[in-house]
Design a protein around this motif. Sequence first.
Motif, mmCIF file in Angstrom:
data_model
loop_
_atom_site.group_PDB
_atom_site.id
_atom_site.type_symbol
_atom_site.label_atom_id
_atom_site.label_comp_id
_atom_site.label_asym_id
_atom_site.label_seq_id
_atom_site.Cartn_x
_atom_site.Cartn_y
_atom_site.Cartn_z
ATOM 1 N N ASN A 93 82.814 5.484 5.570
ATOM 2 C CA ASN A 93 81.841 6.161 4.739
ATOM 3 C C ASN A 93 82.259 7.345 4.013
ATOM 4 O OD1 ASN A 93 80.041 3.894 5.558
ATOM 5 N ND2 ASN A 93 79.277 5.195 7.450
ATOM 6 N N PRO A 94 82.297 7.282 2.577
ATOM 7 C CA PRO A 94 82.469 8.495 1.975
ATOM 8 C C PRO A 94 81.537 9.487 2.165
ATOM 9 C CG PRO A 94 82.571 6.497 0.551
ATOM 10 C CD PRO A 94 82.002 6.071 1.732
ATOM 11 N N GLU A 95 81.901 10.595 2.367
ATOM 12 C CA GLU A 95 81.181 11.802 2.667
ATOM 13 C C GLU A 95 81.801 13.079 1.983
ATOM 14 O OE1 GLU A 95 80.551 12.601 6.817
ATOM 15 O OE2 GLU A 95 79.910 10.881 7.367
ATOM 16 N N GLU A 96 80.969 13.906 1.530
ATOM 17 C CA GLU A 96 81.198 15.068 0.783
ATOM 18 C C GLU A 96 82.295 15.990 1.426
ATOM 19 O OE1 GLU A 96 78.891 18.728 -1.776
ATOM 20 O OE2 GLU A 96 77.724 17.040 -0.538
ATOM 21 N N GLY A 97 83.276 16.279 0.771
ATOM 22 C CA GLY A 97 84.294 17.121 1.305
ATOM 23 C C GLY A 97 85.536 16.456 1.712
ATOM 24 N N MET A 98 85.607 15.399 1.811
ATOM 25 C CA MET A 98 86.628 14.200 2.171
ATOM 26 C C MET A 98 87.734 14.370 1.100
ATOM 27 S SD MET A 98 85.217 10.936 4.007
ATOM 28 C CE MET A 98 84.325 10.896 5.314
ATOM 29 N N GLU A 99 89.043 14.454 1.269
ATOM 30 C CA GLU A 99 89.984 14.151 0.254
ATOM 31 C C GLU A 99 90.584 12.882 0.593
ATOM 32 O OE1 GLU A 99 94.010 16.534 -1.014
ATOM 33 O OE2 GLU A 99 93.320 17.063 0.942
ATOM 34 N N VAL A 100 90.352 12.143 -0.772
ATOM 35 C CA VAL A 100 90.632 10.758 -0.723
ATOM 36 C C VAL A 100 91.617 10.337 -1.842
ATOM 37 C CG1 VAL A 100 88.575 10.165 0.317
ATOM 38 C CG2 VAL A 100 88.670 10.137 -2.100
ATOM 39 N N ILE A 101 91.985 9.055 -1.808
ATOM 40 C CA ILE A 101 92.897 8.669 -2.829
ATOM 41 C C ILE A 101 92.294 7.351 -3.179
ATOM 42 C CG2 ILE A 101 95.125 7.403 -3.352
ATOM 43 C CD1 ILE A 101 96.740 9.287 -1.603
ATOM 44 N N ALA A 102 91.771 7.215 -4.212
ATOM 45 C CA ALA A 102 91.092 6.294 -4.964
ATOM 46 C C ALA A 102 91.618 5.340 -5.811
ATOM 47 C CB ALA A 102 89.825 6.736 -5.450
ATOM 48 N N THR A 103 91.662 4.075 -5.588
ATOM 49 C CA THR A 103 92.627 2.919 -6.631
ATOM 50 C C THR A 103 91.352 1.909 -7.056
ATOM 51 O OG1 THR A 103 94.133 2.820 -4.640
ATOM 52 C CG2 THR A 103 93.872 1.007 -6.363
ATOM 53 N N GLY A 104 91.535 2.141 -8.558
ATOM 54 C CA GLY A 104 90.730 1.137 -9.353
ATOM 55 C C GLY A 104 90.844 1.197 -10.804
ATOM 56 N N LYS A 105 90.033 1.457 -11.936
ATOM 57 C CA LYS A 105 90.368 1.229 -12.946
ATOM 58 C C LYS A 105 89.190 2.133 -13.815
ATOM 59 C CE LYS A 105 87.454 -2.449 -14.031
ATOM 60 N NZ LYS A 105 87.255 -3.865 -14.912
ATOM 61 N N LEU A 106 89.876 2.796 -14.955
ATOM 62 C CA LEU A 106 88.792 3.673 -15.628
ATOM 63 C C LEU A 106 88.022 2.819 -16.724
ATOM 64 C CD1 LEU A 106 91.122 6.882 -16.443
ATOM 65 C CD2 LEU A 106 89.321 6.648 -14.660
ATOM 66 N N THR A 107 87.015 3.510 -16.876
ATOM 67 C CA THR A 107 86.022 2.709 -17.939
ATOM 68 C C THR A 107 85.079 3.724 -18.553
ATOM 69 O OG1 THR A 107 84.587 0.767 -18.392
ATOM 70 C CG2 THR A 107 84.486 1.917 -16.187
ATOM 71 N N THR A 108 84.500 3.373 -19.532
ATOM 72 C CA THR A 108 83.396 4.279 -19.847
ATOM 73 C C THR A 108 81.948 3.760 -19.697
ATOM 74 O OG1 THR A 108 83.332 3.015 -22.293
ATOM 75 C CG2 THR A 108 85.055 4.681 -22.033
ATOM 76 N N PHE A 109 81.058 4.747 -19.694
ATOM 77 C CA PHE A 109 79.450 4.506 -19.710
ATOM 78 C C PHE A 109 78.840 4.888 -20.950
ATOM 79 C CE2 PHE A 109 75.457 5.458 -17.643
ATOM 80 C CZ PHE A 109 74.884 4.193 -17.748
ATOM 81 N N PRO A 110 78.797 3.826 -21.806
ATOM 82 C CA PRO A 110 78.084 4.159 -23.140
ATOM 83 C C PRO A 110 76.774 4.917 -23.250
ATOM 84 C CG PRO A 110 79.222 1.783 -23.281
ATOM 85 C CD PRO A 110 79.155 2.147 -21.645
ATOM 86 N N GLY A 111 76.002 4.493 -22.283
ATOM 87 C CA GLY A 111 74.846 4.978 -22.109
ATOM 88 C C GLY A 111 74.644 6.562 -22.068
ATOM 89 N N GLN A 112 75.808 7.242 -21.482
ATOM 90 C CA GLN A 112 75.909 8.531 -21.543
ATOM 91 C C GLN A 112 77.053 9.302 -22.060
ATOM 92 O OE1 GLN A 112 75.364 9.825 -17.410
ATOM 93 N NE2 GLN A 112 73.229 8.823 -17.253
ATOM 94 N N SER A 113 77.789 8.493 -22.768
ATOM 95 C CA SER A 113 78.974 8.810 -23.649
ATOM 96 C C SER A 113 80.087 9.476 -22.339
ATOM 97 C CB SER A 113 78.715 9.834 -24.444
ATOM 98 O OG SER A 113 77.813 9.272 -25.628
ATOM 99 N N LYS A 114 80.406 9.008 -21.467
ATOM 100 C CA LYS A 114 81.153 9.621 -20.544
ATOM 101 C C LYS A 114 82.000 8.500 -19.908
ATOM 102 C CE LYS A 114 78.202 9.326 -16.226
ATOM 103 N NZ LYS A 114 77.545 9.931 -15.308
#
Length: 498
Positions: A93-114
């Motif tokens: 379970n992801p918890e705050e403070g963990m150092e991780v390596i995340a695998t995935g893809k980048l995408t945008t969220f048009p609703g918040q311009s990020k």
Amino acid sequence: MARAPSSSDTDGLPKSLLARVPPGDNAQPLSITEISQALKRTVEDQFGYVRVRGEISRVSRPRSGHVYTTLKDDKANLDAVIWKGNASRLAFNPEEGMEVIATGKLTTFPGQSKYQIVIESLELAGEGALLALLEKTRARLAAEGLFAEGRKRPLPFLPRTIGVVTSPTGSVIRDILHRLADRFPSHVIVWPVLVQGQGAAEQVAGAIRGFSGLAEDGAVARPDVVIVARGGGSIEDLWGFNEEAVVRAIAECTIPVISAVGHETDTTLADYAADRRAPTPTAAAEMAVPVRADLAATLTDFGGRQRRAVHRPVELGRERLEARLRRMPSGEALLQPQAQRLDELSERLRRGLTDRAGKGREQLAGVASRLSPSVLIRSHAEGRRQLERARLTPALVERPIATARDRLAALARIASQLHPEKPLERGYAIVRDAAGKALTGKAQAAAERRLTLQFKDGELGVGVGDAVPPASPLAPAPKPPPKTRKAAPPPGQDDLFG
């Protein structure tokens, strides 16, 4: 291709409120949606597969099951999302403070311009991060009391049924069965599970809860002890036994649990929650059952000690009896003094009887010499003469009777004068309380509310104090008991012989 207006174009034309298309410009303005989608396609095409290392910050888990978080380093932040399907397949379970390596893809969220990364898999960045997560989980579960020594239960001395939670194909189960067969053959129930990889923790926790939920008299025998076993491996291989689900299942199990995960140097959170920790699966089998040969030898020794304990008092009693018999005199020696005394008494009895008979014979001869007819005739005549001289006169009888009559009359006169009701004839009265008891003092009379006065001719009820009760009718005075005349003693008789 559209031409961007130059400064001369913009500066030379007068400003207006309406948008104008410069001559020769065929570029149409894009909508916000169009530019957002164009950016989304560009980002996803360029960053369709990325691996990002960073520290988890701000973890959010809404009811939808998705996980929203932020990955950061010392200079930048990157928003991240883990959709529900991928979140359920994470190894931790992801918890705050963990150092991780995340695998995935980048995408945008048009609703918040990020822009953000959609994580498909998440791994801890190195063994140090894994150990940090382990220590954090251990501290949290220890604070709940799951590892307290006071809640650990003793193992049964001789379990009838042993439950084993492990992989059915590995060498662990063979080592356990072989060791149990050598020490004490027992009934073993194996619950096959995965011991590493995706879903291993859920299967191990389910197996432990399954053993704990078996009924005492069900079709499947309920184990007396449960062994959770796995062979050695890296911390990543053993991670399933550090999962919170496994730890809680062991802590909640109603059957004593032996944890035998890894080799002697490997330690998991399951070891802390179990009632006993075994360094190896073989050692767990040794903890579960005793050695049958040792038990048989112990029973044989106890049997011998029991027989010796039973026979020893008999042997000691026999020895004491023989010693006393040796010190006791024989029967003849005990009877000799008594036999001698019997002979002496017999001789004394014979002599005494002979002497007594001789003395009686002499006394009889002396009496016989004095007993003759003439002596009897003379004694009879003397007695007749004395009887004739004695005369029985009436005065001898009447004199004692008259004396007794005078004494009786005097006693009667005294008794009549001392009768308690005699003073009533002279005007006195007897004061009685409600119970009929005669009162002799003023204080006694003042304490009563009602009194009875007995006069010569009857009784009168009176009240004490101001209240004067109505006079009761006169009751006839009880008649005095009849005077019994004592019988005169029988007349005496004077001695007829003087």
